[in-house]
Design an enzyme around this catalytic site. Structure first.
Site, mmCIF file in Angstrom:
data_model
loop_
_atom_site.group_PDB
_atom_site.id
_atom_site.type_symbol
_atom_site.label_atom_id
_atom_site.label_comp_id
_atom_site.label_asym_id
_atom_site.label_seq_id
_atom_site.Cartn_x
_atom_site.Cartn_y
_atom_site.Cartn_z
ATOM 1 N N THR A 1 26.258 18.021 -16.189
ATOM 2 C CA THR A 1 24.913 17.447 -16.221
ATOM 3 C C THR A 1 24.091 18.013 -15.056
ATOM 4 O OG1 THR A 1 25.689 15.507 -15.030
ATOM 5 C CG2 THR A 1 25.620 15.362 -17.440
ATOM 6 N N THR B 1 21.880 17.125 -12.366
ATOM 7 C CA THR B 1 21.967 16.734 -10.954
ATOM 8 C C THR B 1 23.372 16.963 -10.415
ATOM 9 O OG1 THR B 1 20.210 15.100 -11.235
ATOM 10 C CG2 THR B 1 21.637 14.821 -9.322
ATOM 11 N N CYS B 2 24.360 16.609 -11.204
ATOM 12 C CA CYS B 2 25.754 16.725 -10.794
ATOM 13 C C CYS B 2 26.156 18.182 -10.553
ATOM 14 C CB CYS B 2 26.665 16.115 -11.856
ATOM 15 S SG CYS B 2 26.192 14.467 -12.372
ATOM 16 N N SER B 3 25.701 19.065 -11.410
ATOM 17 C CA SER B 3 26.096 20.473 -11.350
ATOM 18 C C SER B 3 25.231 21.304 -10.404
ATOM 19 C CB SER B 3 26.013 21.101 -12.748
ATOM 20 O OG SER B 3 26.946 20.496 -13.607
ATOM 21 N N LEU C 1 27.869 18.120 -6.774
ATOM 22 C CA LEU C 1 29.163 18.797 -6.652
ATOM 23 C C LEU C 1 29.079 20.054 -5.776
ATOM 24 C CD1 LEU C 1 32.155 18.945 -7.339
ATOM 25 C CD2 LEU C 1 31.535 20.089 -9.474
#
Length: 179
Positions: free
Chosen positions: A52, A54-56, A60
């Protein structure tokens, strides 16, 4: 959450095993909460889903980049947990060129549910996922807690900031200075 022991669950992971051979040399391996948390001081962060935006793009990769700074603050490991299966988490880790952050697949959402962080994301077509949070866990006990505001099912937004690596790192540095 503070002072609470993390839930005792068994995670179904996939690990590389060269003895298997062929194009998919992986086998199932069960890993317990104790395997991840006992005898270590770790940062655990959770997010709505692998791959996703924001996560990627931020969360992270920034934890990966700041790994050495977390180690300098007494952190042994950094774990990212998501309500995704081992196949998805392994593919995501490979796509992110991870070397330091370890990914934990919570495919059934059992750990996330027992942490009280399981939310419906049906409005996005995701089903049940984790609310975004972070924690410093010392020998299996939550020492610090960083939960994004607005916890709710089918939330219209995806808040990000409280559980960012920069915020957690700043908190760890502040504790060290105060000591």
């Amino acid at each position: 959450m503070l002072g609470r022991k993390v839930p005792s669950v068994t995670f179904r992971t996939r690990v590389r095993d060269e003895s298997i051979g062929g194009p998919n040399p992986f086998r199932w391996q069960e890993v317990s909460s104790d395997d991840y948390f006992a005898g270590k001081r770790v940062v655990l962060f959770s997010l709505p889903g692998a791959f996703t935006p924001t996560c990627s793009t931020y969360q992270l990769p920034d934890f990966e980049k700041l790994h050495a700074e977390f180690q300098a603050e007494g952190i042994d490991e950094i774990y990212c947990i998501s309500v995704n299966d081992a196949f998805v988490m392994n593919a995501w880790g490979k796509s992110q060129d991870l070397e330091n952050v370890k990914l934990i697949p919570d495919g059934s959402g059992e750990f996330t549910r027992k942490m009280g962080m399981l939310v419906a994301k049906d409005n996005l077509g995701f089903g049940m996922r984790s609310w975004r949070y972070g924690a410093v866990v010392n020998n299996g006990v939550v020492e610090q807690w960083f939960e994004e505001e607005g916890y709710s099912d089918n939330c219209d937004s995806d808040p990000y900031g409280v559980s960012s690596p920069q915020n957690i790192l700043e908190s760890l540095k502040g504790i060290r200075k105060a000591a």
